[in-house]
Design an enzyme around this catalytic site. Structure first.
Site, mmCIF file in Angstrom:
data_model
loop_
_atom_site.group_PDB
_atom_site.id
_atom_site.type_symbol
_atom_site.label_atom_id
_atom_site.label_comp_id
_atom_site.label_asym_id
_atom_site.label_seq_id
_atom_site.Cartn_x
_atom_site.Cartn_y
_atom_site.Cartn_z
ATOM 1 N N CYS B 40 21.094 -18.998 52.406
ATOM 2 C CA CYS B 40 22.014 -18.148 51.703
ATOM 3 C C CYS B 40 23.395 -18.765 51.077
ATOM 4 C CB CYS B 40 22.661 -17.120 53.139
ATOM 5 S SG CYS B 40 24.696 -16.199 52.746
ATOM 6 N N CYS B 43 26.983 -19.043 53.644
ATOM 7 C CA CYS B 43 26.874 -19.157 54.570
ATOM 8 C C CYS B 43 27.244 -21.082 54.695
ATOM 9 C CB CYS B 43 25.337 -18.966 55.292
ATOM 10 S SG CYS B 43 25.306 -17.198 55.396
#
Ligand SMILES: Cc1cc2nc3c(=O)[nH]c(=O)nc-3n(C[C@H](O)[C@H](O)[C@H](O)COP(=O)(O)OP(=O)(O)OC[C@H]3O[C@@H](n4cnc5c(N)ncnc54)[C@H](O)[C@@H]3O)c2cc1C
Lengths: 311, 116
Positions: B40, B43
């Site tokens: 991700c 993230c």
């Protein structure tokens, strides 16, 4: 109201670089942005930003961010929805009601992910509605999902989702897909994928989380109810500058018209990067434009061109 | 230091969801929990910020991370459907969640407003 020398709207490559320059010139700087990093966050690998051989977009933007704030720029998350000219200064209004005053404004709001505008879209954001398939696909294991869009990102999302979801409906306004032909052919052959052309989402339904959607056929107006837990919105990016109204001149593409020093038609308001008329929308270009806008803001406030330092 | 939690250490340090029905935080300091995954992008923006915050707030708050890929059970207990999702857990209050990456200044603001 808190007062700043410069308020930068947008925290992408342009805005963060502008802040680096205004911060180093000791201008009291505020960045207002919906997210930090902008579109560059979406590239898995950026290979044409000089000085970094190749890097995931988010890693590059994390560096932009820490470098910008290192020299004093403050950051708040929010969406600017109006700028008012009050005497010699500008008042920036945010959608959460907050207001800030700036002697200069740098608009670096780039492009914004397009929304579908159906009821339920905002309510279920993060509760089934997603705009980042690579982030969220894995949470839809054995679920049914809908992908909206007809470009590469929509088809790539659908392909990725076949690894997790049991059924993928790909909903698109017509039957002409902007995605590369080979991707379209490949995805159409996947047995979990059902393409629903000439259609749009009418409503996203659910209680706490998404459990279904109403899909309308644009031609026949017939509504089809589909059970789904995930809605992936992949309908591209748009230039959203209407909120600036007539304060600055814009062209027919909604780009803010600038000269070669990032000046807009309104003195004290500068624009930089993808949101402006600058050709070639690229991270390195936005960064350069942001630097220029920052230095021009300094010049506007101090009445003299900034001495360029190499320190 | 930011500590990675597994289902087991989560039940021990944060909330024993197997035996408790009502939310009951087991920690002594307020905490932040970051639900993330390696794939991700956003993230990755959050991760270095949490490292810094965990140094700066040592002894005041705890910072944990949960890898949603390996800790699927925890992700489903919290009904995580989007990452990064960040939980702020104050003492004696229900946890508050924020979806999406936040800049450091927002973390600091929320720590002040919600946790300390
Ligand atoms: C999938 C993809 C891949 C790409 N790959 C590459 C590549 O490999 N190399 C390359 O050079 N370029 C690439 N680009 C293009 C590059 O990402 C853009 O040119 C660059 O991000 C533009 O930077 P910017 O700062 O002008 O705008 P943006 O990156 O769009 O940033 C704008 C910022 O403003 C914020 N914002 C918008 N409206 C408001 C508002 N009203 N109030 C507050 N904040 C607001 C946004 O949240 C965002 O943070 C790619 C783009 C995409 C979408």
């Amino acid at each position: 109201m808190k007062e700043y020398d410069t308020i930068i709207i947008g925290g992408g490559a342009a805005g963060l670089t502008a802040a680096l320059y205004t911060g180093r010139k000791k201008l009291k700087t505020l960045i207002v942005s919906i997210d930090l990093g902008g579109q560059t966050l979406l590239t898995d690998n950026i290979e044409n930003y000089p000085g970094v051989d190749s890097s995931p977009g988010p890693e590059l933007m994390a560096k932009f961010q820490s470098q910008a704030t290192k020299f004093g720029a403050e950051v708040i998350m929010g969406e600017a929805n109006a700028i008012k000219k009050i005497g010699k200064t500008f008042e920036v209004n945010l959608s959460n009601g907050e207001k800030y005053s700036g002697k200069t404004i740098i608009v670096a709001s780039g492009k914004t992910a397009r929304k579908i505008g159906a009821p339920g879209e905002d309510k279920f954001m993060g509760r089934g509605v997603s705009t980042c398939a690579t982030c969220d696909a894995a949470f839809f294991k054995d679920k049914e999902v809908v992908v909206v869009g007809g470009g590469n990102s929509a088809f790539e999302a659908a392909e990725l989702l076949t690894k997790f979801a049991k059924k993928i409906y790909l909903v698109h306004r017509n039957d002409k897909f902007r995605a590369d032909e080979i991707t379209v052919e490949k995805v159409k052959k996947l047995k979990q994928v059902e393409v629903i052309p000439f259609s749009q989402l009418k409503e996203i339904k659910g209680d706490k989380f998404v459990d279904g959607v109403s899909i309308e056929n644009i031609e026949s107006k017939k509504i089809k109810e589909v059970k789904a837990n995930g809605i992936f919105i992949e309908i591209g990016y748009e230039l959203k500058t209407d909120w600036l109204k007539s304060l600055v001149k814009r062209n027919d593409k909604n780009e803010i018209v600038i000269d070669d020093r990032c000046n807009t038609s309104q003195k004290g308001i500068f624009a930089a990067g993808d949101v402006s008329t600058v050709p070639y929308k690229q991270t390195v270009i936005s960064a350069g434009e942001g630097a220029k806008a920052g230095l021009e803001a300094y010049k506007y406030i101090n009445g003299a061109e900034a001495a360029i330092d190499w320190k | 230091m930011v500590e990675n939690l597994t289902a087991e250490t989560f039940r021990e340090k944060v909330f024993d969801y197997k035996n408790e029905k009502e939310w009951k935080y087991r920690g002594e300091l307020p905490c932040i929990i970051d639900f993330y995954a390696d794939w991700c992008g956003p993230c990755k923006m959050v991760s270095p910020i949490l490292d810094e915050l965990s140094e700066e707030y040592t002894g005041k708050i705890k910072i944990y991370k949960i890898n949603t890929e390996t800790e699927k059970e925890l992700a489903s207990v919290f009904q995580i459907m989007s990452i990064p999702t960040i939980l702020f857990i104050a003492l004696g209050k229900d946890p508050q969640g924020v979806r999406g990456a936040l800049p450091k200044s927002e973390f600091e603001k929320k720590i002040k407003e919600w946790l300390l």
